[in-house]
Design an enzyme around this catalytic site. Structure first.
Site: not given
Ligand code: NDP
Length: 453
Positions: A128, A168
């Site tokens: 990572k 991510d």
């Molecule tokens: P994105 O950046 O696309 O979206 C993240 C979302 O979560 C956004 O809406 C963001 O808000 C919100 N967010 C982030 N940090 C916080 C926080 N501290 N408090 C509240 N809301 C928060 O990321 P992903 O959708 O890709 O990833 C989401 C999760 O899924 C993570 O844990 C990631 O590790 C996991 N994951 C992702 C994969 C992938 O293929 N993308 C694969 C496996 C796991 P805002 O829009 O305001 O930034």
């Protein structure tokens, strides 16, 4: 029991040496909590010092990322790539750009990734990386210059058969494009060094959808086992990014009703069902705050984070049949799960990595809430990344349906493996136990066979 002492001893040493790395210690505790019976049955893991070795990354690269903002000022961020384990394949795992990123967060994500990748049945090791760079409020030019600066160091450590990063939080198709372009320029190689690429230059159909779709497929496998289904069921989703959006899309496709989503500023509840087109326009196209949602849907409610009660995530106050935490780590705690349970929630499927706190997980297991742990439920993203690597290596491209069918098959494989392993260890249906043991055993056995390296 000597074996119990073994894992407690290692856990204590990690706690003492890395007390400031809270998230990493939490991730190790979670995995170790499932290993009692395996370690009791198989003394070879202690004999070959597997726990001592598997909790130390093979390599961690920390670097300075220097870039120039729109005012011409030189800016500096930290860059990380933690290459945790290459026992069963080249390193693979995403890059996160978020101001909260530090070594503890990258290590917890890398550690989880080892077992997640193992569960997919594919040959991929765990890694990572990322940066404490905050993409919010940055111009297109600043994002590009940052990505190029980041790759100016990272390119020395990655490669199609060495280490293949992906997206991510904060890293999507645009950032992957800028990093790929820089890698190509620096190395004069056109190779599958990153996944999540654009469809015209090596990307795979269905990669964007894969994590969200995969977590719903995983949840369907659980319900099938108990002759239940999603038709007409209200679901709560947190997050509004890649994982959340495609979880919501797939929930609609199978007849469920997703009613919530959230971002770092607040949460939306739309009792008639989240308007997917509006959500995509706000978060994928305009990349703005979710507070705009009520302009599209006046009957929906938006609650800003500042109005959340202390220590609570209000998404989990909405009564639902199933919850899909899909934003970030530790976003669902003991209080949250108690409220969900009181309101009739039967299933929690982790789309995000480590979204539930350890006490919330214990509560789910003790209260017969179906619990789909992240390393199993959200593995569809990395599995489809591996399908992208396969297509790149063989210079072919598969249709959306072909990739989606393979993804569905992989999620079923992960479910069956986790379920059967839970049965083998006399705790049928405890998918956390099953996933941890199955993921660990394959990597640990490979480490033994490959000798002391
Ligand atoms: P994105 O950046 O696309 O979206 C993240 C979302 O979560 C956004 O809406 C963001 O808000 C919100 N967010 C982030 N940090 C916080 C926080 N501290 N408090 C509240 N809301 C928060 O990321 P992903 O959708 O890709 O990833 C989401 C999760 O899924 C993570 O844990 C990631 O590790 C996991 N994951 C992702 C994969 C992938 O293929 N993308 C694969 C496996 C796991 P805002 O829009 O305001 O930034």
């Amino acid at each position: 029991m000597a074996q119990e002492h073994y894992q407690n001893r290692i856990l204590q040493a990690i706690g003492a040496n890395f007390s400031e790395q809270k998230e990493f210690c939490q991730a190790v505790s979670e995995v170790f909590s499932s290993l009692d019976l395996l370690l009791e049955k198989e003394s070879k893991y202690e004999r070959y010092s597997i726990l001592e070795r598997i909790t130390v990354p093979e390599r961690q690269i920390l670097f300075r990322v220097t870039w120039i903002d729109d005012e011409g000022k030189i800016r500096t961020n930290m860059g990380y790539r933690v290459q945790f384990s290459s026992s069963i394949g080249p390193y693979k795992g995403g890059l996160r750009f978020h101001p909260s990123v530090n070594l503890s967060i990258i290590k917890f994500l890398g550690f989880e990734q080892i077992f997640k990748n193992s569960l997919t049945g594919l040959s991929i090791g765990g890694a990572k990386g990322g940066s404490n760079f905050d993409p919010k409020g940055k111009s297109e030019g600043e994002i590009m210059r940052f990505c190029q600066a980041f790759m100016s160091e990272l390119f020395k450590h990655v490669g199609a058969t060495k280490d293949v990063p992906a997206g991510d939080i904060g890293v999507g198709g645009r950032e992957i494009g800028y990093m790929f372009g820089k890698y190509k320029q620096l190395t004069n190689q056109y190779e599958g060094v990153l996944t999540g690429k654009g469809l015209d230059w090596g990307g795979s159909l269905a990669r964007t959808e894969a994590t969200g779709y995969g977590s719903v497929y995983f949840a369907e496998n659980i319900l099938d086992k108990y002759s239940l289904g999603f038709e007409g069921k209200v679901c709560s989703v947190s997050g509004a990014g890649n994982v959340a959006i495609y979880t919501i899309e797939k929930l609609y496709q199978i007849g469920a009703l997703p009613v919530t989503c959230s971002d770092s500023g607040g949460m939306v509840c739309d009792k008639e069902g989240i308007d997917l087109q509006a959500l995509k326009e706000i978060k994928e196209v305009k990349k703005i705050s979710l507070s705009e949602y009520v302009k599209y849907r006046p009957n929906a409610t938006y609650t800003p984070v500042k109005d959340y009660p202390r220590g609570r995530n209000l998404v989990w106050n909405i009564p639902c049949f199933a919850a899909f935490p899909s934003a970030t780590q530790n976003e669902l705690n003991l209080e949250d799960i108690k409220v969900l349970h009181k309101n009739g929630c039967k299933l929690v499927t982790e789309g995000a990595n480590m979204p539930s706190t350890l006490d919330a997980i214990s509560y789910m297991l003790e209260n017969n809430i179906f619990y789909a742990p992240a390393k199993a439920a959200n593995a569809g993203g990395v599995a489809t990344s591996q399908l992208e690597m396969s297509q790149n290596a063989s210079m072919t491209s598969w249709s959306f349906d072909e990739v989606d069918k393979k993804l569905k098959g992989i999620m079923k494989h992960i479910f069956d493996l986790s379920y059967e392993t839970s049965k083998e260890f006399k705790d049928e249906g405890n998918l956390m136990l099953g996933a941890n043991i199955a993921g660990f055993r394959k990597v640990a056995d490979a480490m033994i066979e490959q000798g002391a390296v």
